[in-house]
Motif scaffolding. Structure first.
Motif, PDB file in Angstrom:
ATOM      1  N   GLU A 181      -6.676  -1.281  -3.693  1.00  0.00           N
ATOM      2  CA  GLU A 181      -7.137   0.093  -3.469  1.00  0.00           C
ATOM      3  C   GLU A 181      -6.862   0.981  -4.679  1.00  0.00           C
ATOM      4  O   GLU A 181      -5.762   0.954  -5.243  1.00  0.00           O
ATOM      5  CB  GLU A 181      -6.402   0.689  -2.256  1.00  0.00           C
ATOM      6  CG  GLU A 181      -6.710   2.176  -2.011  1.00  0.00           C
ATOM      7  CD  GLU A 181      -6.046   2.734  -0.749  1.00  0.00           C
ATOM      8  OE1 GLU A 181      -5.009   2.207  -0.332  1.00  0.00           O
ATOM      9  OE2 GLU A 181      -6.592   3.702  -0.199  1.00  0.00           O
ATOM     10  N   THR A 202       1.225   5.438  -0.449  1.00  0.00           N
ATOM     11  CA  THR A 202       0.611   6.772  -0.479  1.00  0.00           C
ATOM     12  C   THR A 202       1.715   7.813  -0.592  1.00  0.00           C
ATOM     13  O   THR A 202       2.625   7.840   0.238  1.00  0.00           O
ATOM     14  CB  THR A 202      -0.228   7.042   0.787  1.00  0.00           C
ATOM     15  OG1 THR A 202      -1.077   5.933   1.035  1.00  0.00           O
ATOM     16  CG2 THR A 202      -1.077   8.295   0.613  1.00  0.00           C
ATOM     17  N   GLU A 222     -11.203   0.568  -1.098  1.00  0.00           N
ATOM     18  CA  GLU A 222     -10.098  -0.318  -0.744  1.00  0.00           C
ATOM     19  C   GLU A 222     -10.567  -1.544   0.038  1.00  0.00           C
ATOM     20  O   GLU A 222     -10.177  -1.755   1.184  1.00  0.00           O
ATOM     21  CB  GLU A 222      -9.026   0.450   0.029  1.00  0.00           C
ATOM     22  CG  GLU A 222      -9.550   1.330   1.164  1.00  0.00           C
ATOM     23  CD  GLU A 222      -8.419   2.125   1.830  1.00  0.00           C
ATOM     24  OE1 GLU A 222      -7.514   1.496   2.394  1.00  0.00           O
ATOM     25  OE2 GLU A 222      -8.444   3.368   1.768  1.00  0.00           O
ATOM     26  N   ASP A 235       0.866  -1.190   0.000  1.00  0.00           N
ATOM     27  CA  ASP A 235       0.000   0.000   0.000  1.00  0.00           C
ATOM     28  C   ASP A 235       0.900   1.237   0.000  1.00  0.00           C
ATOM     29  O   ASP A 235       1.724   1.421   0.896  1.00  0.00           O
ATOM     30  CB  ASP A 235      -0.910  -0.027   1.232  1.00  0.00           C
ATOM     31  CG  ASP A 235      -2.036   0.995   1.141  1.00  0.00           C
ATOM     32  OD1 ASP A 235      -1.921   1.972   0.374  1.00  0.00           O
ATOM     33  OD2 ASP A 235      -3.042   0.822   1.864  1.00  0.00           O
ATOM     34  N   ASP A 251      -3.232   7.510  -3.197  1.00  0.00           N
ATOM     35  CA  ASP A 251      -3.251   6.322  -2.322  1.00  0.00           C
ATOM     36  C   ASP A 251      -3.712   5.110  -3.145  1.00  0.00           C
ATOM     37  O   ASP A 251      -4.810   5.136  -3.725  1.00  0.00           O
ATOM     38  CB  ASP A 251      -4.228   6.615  -1.170  1.00  0.00           C
ATOM     39  CG  ASP A 251      -4.220   5.593  -0.049  1.00  0.00           C
ATOM     40  OD1 ASP A 251      -3.380   4.677  -0.058  1.00  0.00           O
ATOM     41  OD2 ASP A 251      -5.082   5.745   0.844  1.00  0.00           O
ATOM     42  N   THR A 252      -2.896   4.067  -3.188  1.00  0.00           N
ATOM     43  CA  THR A 252      -3.260   2.887  -3.972  1.00  0.00           C
ATOM     44  C   THR A 252      -2.535   1.658  -3.454  1.00  0.00           C
ATOM     45  O   THR A 252      -1.431   1.773  -2.912  1.00  0.00           O
ATOM     46  CB  THR A 252      -2.952   3.103  -5.474  1.00  0.00           C
ATOM     47  OG1 THR A 252      -3.442   1.989  -6.229  1.00  0.00           O
ATOM     48  CG2 THR A 252      -1.455   3.267  -5.737  1.00  0.00           C
TER      49      THR A 252
HETATM   50 CO    CO Z   1      -3.694   2.931   1.069  1.00  0.00          CO
END
Ligand code: CO
Ligand code: MF3
Ligand code: CO
Length: 254
Positions: free
Chosen positions: A234, A98, A203, A96, A107-108
């Motif tokens: 996410e 960000t 997410e 994750d 954010d992904t």
């Molecule tokens: Co995240």
């Protein structure tokens, strides 16, 4: 706090921050192999964000979080802290990412399969990805946040998977986490109305076993209570005049 509507200028900055976050996931992919320590992945991502992207890793020192990314392995649901522990064949791991660029957050996260993964693990990872995209497909002006949660919960239950309820998606912009809470379960028509210019994450975290979680002694790592496998994906989403734009889409997803 009300849900903020981003200006055209803010949307452009969010596009940049989100593209950078997606690019970190693309950059790190070849390093996610058996034998690598998760703190090594953290170091590579940190240096790429800081030195190449001239961006800030948002997690570092966020509410006391000690690292620059989250690495959640197998029964870890989210917020796993990178450590000297090495990935091994058969693991599933979420990275994750960000980044903060020019004051805005992108954010992904995605799941990586390490070597040969068991069929149930693969099924969990794939169904969670499908659930994310079924949630995204509900995003349009005049719809409701409950529509997103309902689509995700319905797909999870169809696949005999449990939705984690303690964590949710979130509005994002100048703040890492802002209104609204984007639930990954619920009923159609519930919650706030979705409007153009909103930006938020979706997410979902789905478990092979029961939905319940606990937090480890490090104060961060969320794990399934029954130690069953958990998966999460996410994306950060912009609401457009006629639907959505996935701001963190990677090349492999186009
Ligand atoms: Co995240
Ligand atoms: N990136 C996570 C999210 O999707 C939040 C991580 S908070 C941290 O919202 F402090 F653990 F990094
Ligand atoms: Co998020």
């Amino acid at each position: 706090m009300a849900i903020l509507i981003k200006t055209a200028d803010e949307i452009e900055k969010m596009r940049v921050a989100c593209r950078l976050a997606a690019e970190v996931l693309e950059m790190i992919a070849p390093y996610v192999v058996a034998g690598v320590a998760t703190e090594e992945l953290d170091r590579i991502c940190h240096d790429y964000m800081v030195d190449v992207q001239q961006a800030i890793p948002a997690p570092l020192n966020y509410r006391g979080y000690p690292k620059s990314i989250c690495t959640s392995i197998n029964h870890q649901i989210c917020h796993g802290i990178p450590s000297e522990k090495k990935l091994k064949n058969g693991d599933i791991v979420n990275l994750d990412i960000t980044v903060i660029k020019d004051g805005y957050h992108g954010d992904t996260s995605k799941m990586f399969l390490v070597g040969e993964v068991s069929p149930p693990a693969k099924r969990l990872v794939d169904a969670t990805y499908e659930a994310l995209f079924l949630g995204i497909a509900e995003v349009k002006p005049g719809g409701y946040f409950g529509d997103i949660g309902h689509a995700i919960q319905t797909h999870a239950e169809k696949n005999h998977l449990a939705v984690v309820r303690e964590f949710c998606g979130h509005g994002i912009g100048k703040n890492f986490h802002e209104a609204p809470n984007v639930l990954h379960y619920g009923k159609r028509g519930e919650g706030d109305m979705i409007l153009p210019g909103m930006i938020f994450t979706i997410e979902p975290m789905l478990n092979l076993g029961k939905r319940h979680m606990k937090i480890l002694g490090d104060g961060w790592t969320a794990v399934t209570k029954d130690r069953s496998l958990s998966a999460q994906w996410e994306h950060t989403i912009l609401v457009t005049d006629d639907g959505y734009e996935i701001l963190t889409l990677r090349g492999e997803e186009r």
